[in-house]
Design an enzyme around this catalytic site. Structure first.
Site, mmCIF file in Angstrom:
data_model
loop_
_atom_site.group_PDB
_atom_site.id
_atom_site.type_symbol
_atom_site.label_atom_id
_atom_site.label_comp_id
_atom_site.label_asym_id
_atom_site.label_seq_id
_atom_site.Cartn_x
_atom_site.Cartn_y
_atom_site.Cartn_z
ATOM 1 N N ASP A 223 3.151 7.541 7.930
ATOM 2 C CA ASP A 223 2.411 6.538 8.700
ATOM 3 C C ASP A 223 3.439 5.631 9.378
ATOM 4 O O ASP A 223 4.552 6.061 9.651
ATOM 5 C CB ASP A 223 1.464 5.761 7.777
ATOM 6 C CG ASP A 223 0.224 5.256 8.511
ATOM 7 O OD1 ASP A 223 0.394 4.555 9.520
ATOM 8 O OD2 ASP A 223 -0.907 5.552 8.089
ATOM 9 N N GLY A 245 7.140 9.773 11.242
ATOM 10 C CA GLY A 245 6.272 8.632 10.998
ATOM 11 C C GLY A 245 5.558 8.245 12.269
ATOM 12 O O GLY A 245 5.601 8.960 13.276
ATOM 13 N N HIS A 246 4.889 7.103 12.238
ATOM 14 C CA HIS A 246 4.118 6.627 13.374
ATOM 15 C C HIS A 246 4.817 5.511 14.136
ATOM 16 O O HIS A 246 4.186 4.818 14.925
ATOM 17 C CB HIS A 246 2.735 6.158 12.905
ATOM 18 C CG HIS A 246 1.882 7.251 12.354
ATOM 19 N ND1 HIS A 246 0.603 7.040 11.880
ATOM 20 C CD2 HIS A 246 2.121 8.590 12.190
ATOM 21 C CE1 HIS A 246 0.103 8.189 11.448
ATOM 22 N NE2 HIS A 246 1.007 9.137 11.621
ATOM 23 N N GLY A 247 6.108 5.305 13.870
ATOM 24 C CA GLY A 247 6.860 4.305 14.605
ATOM 25 C C GLY A 247 6.828 2.938 13.956
ATOM 26 O O GLY A 247 6.425 2.777 12.798
#
Length: 398
Positions: A223, A245-247
């Site tokens: 995430d 991941g999502h940054g």
């Protein structure tokens, strides 16, 4: 002459005793080894009570204290370490702490938590192993609003003038590290790791906290690498490697009434590799009103990132939002400077702001993001007021 020698010798003795007492009482931390409190490093038996007893004695020590978990593998049920303590306290993890996997012990909010402590240091080079694979199958929050609660591996609530460094968090069941209502807190030299498909395993979540610094760390997870939520102010992130991941995200914000403003966030000298987002600001399309302002994203390298630069004021992960409602979060004073690398999508810069409260003073300065496909990268802007300077690839939409 003999009297002088005797007097001088007595003076030296007094000085020695004074220095020895000073070191014992104020300089050298008193050690509280969990093995002396019944801990067993067999990786199976619960050690939470041994850890708690060592903590209580260390916390009550009138001076510097060090709670030590030596090399070895220790199982521990959820445990909460509370203050205030009488003096500075180090929690030193040399070995591996493993979280329980039995269903009777995983449906909770926290695994290892610290609260109401000043001058706490968590370090030691050891590992928190959340054993998340045992519970990720229960995490269906993307489709189920009544999904079960799963624990954050390391929770820090109301902690001040403290730091976490040289620590590994592995396979958390939910978020790896949560920092809430804390001030003057540094995180450095940590490694956070979970598979890219592990659900909701955010690396670090920060909320209602002031003067938080994250640096020199590697975050590989399923995430957000770092998420800054309501009430985050003066957050400084540097030299972080994020991916998968999502940054790194500001938000999501504005879902509920009463959320506090977010301001003064700097992300710089960092690298994103094969993440879904790079630097992201996300807000819900909701009547809840707040401000998000004074953000700097600078000197950043993107490597095959799907959405390198993005503002999304129509954030709606479950797809059940009212399209007639605009976000009521006012975003202003945002600088993107010296951001270079590759985008795995054609839209390398996406700034989608609120129709009712357009983004103000958004600046793009020296952006060079190349699409990895055949088409040239493009930028897309809606309801944005701002300026662009220097080299712009893709061509600026501001």
């Amino acid at each position: 002459m003999a009297g002088f020698t005797l007097c001088f010798g007595g003076l030296l003795l007094l000085m020695f005793l004074f220095l020895w007492a000073s070191k014992a009482e104020g300089y050298g931390p008193r050690l509280f080894n969990v093995m002396n409190y019944g801990a067993v490093a067999d990786g199976q038996r619960d050690n939470s009570q041994a850890l708690l007893r060592a903590w209580r004695d260390g916390c009550e020590w009138d001076g510097k204290a060090e709670v030590l978990i030596p090399y070895g593998t220790y199982m521990s049920d959820p445990v909460e370490f509370s203050g205030p303590c009488r003096g500075p306290i180090n929690f030193v993890i040399r070995g591996i702490l493993k979280a329980p996997t039995h269903n009777s012990k995983i449906f909770t909010t926290k695994w290892i938590s610290f609260q109401y402590i000043d001058q706490l240091t968590i370090t030691g080079g050891g590992t928190l192993d959340g054993q998340g694979a045992s519970s990720w199958g229960f995490n269906d929050c993307n489709t189920n609003s009544n999904c079960p609660t799963l624990p954050t591996s390391l929770v820090l609530d109301f902690v001040t003038n403290s730091r976490v460094h040289h620590l590994t968090s592995l396979n958390s069941k939910n978020t790896h590290i949560s920092i809430f209502a804390s001030n003057n807190f540094n995180v450095s030299h940590v490694r956070i790791s979970a598979p890219d498909d592990s659900p909701n395993t955010d690396g670090i979540k920060i909320g209602t906290s002031h003067r938080i610094r994250v640096s020199r760390s590697v975050i590989e997870t399923g995430d957000d690498c770092i998420a800054m939520l309501s009430g985050s102010t003066k957050i400084h992130i540097s030299k972080v490697y994020c991916g998968p991941g999502h940054g790194i995200s500001i938000g999501s914000l504005g879902r509920s009434q009463g959320e506090r403003d977010v301001k003064g966030i700097i992300v710089k000298n960092s690298t994103f590799s094969r993440t879904t987002n790079g630097v992201r600001i996300k807000t819900w399309a909701s009547p809840a009103s707040m401000k998000a302002s004074n953000f700097i994203f600078q000197d950043i390298v993107m490597k095959d990132v799907f959405n390198p630069i993005t503002i999304d004021q129509h954030y709606c992960p479950h797809g059940n939002c009212n399209p007639q409602i605009s976000s009521n979060v006012q975003i202003s004073n945002v600088l993107y400077k010296n951001i270079v690398g590759t985008s795995s999508s054609m839209v390398a810069v996406s700034l989608v702001c609120s129709q009712s409260k357009p983004c103000n003073n958004v600046v793009l300065d020296n952006i060079n993001l190349v699409h990895t496909g055949k088409e040239a990268a493009i930028s897309s802007c809606y309801h944005v007021n701002g300026l662009s300077y220097g080299h712009q690839n893709p061509v600026s939409c501001i």
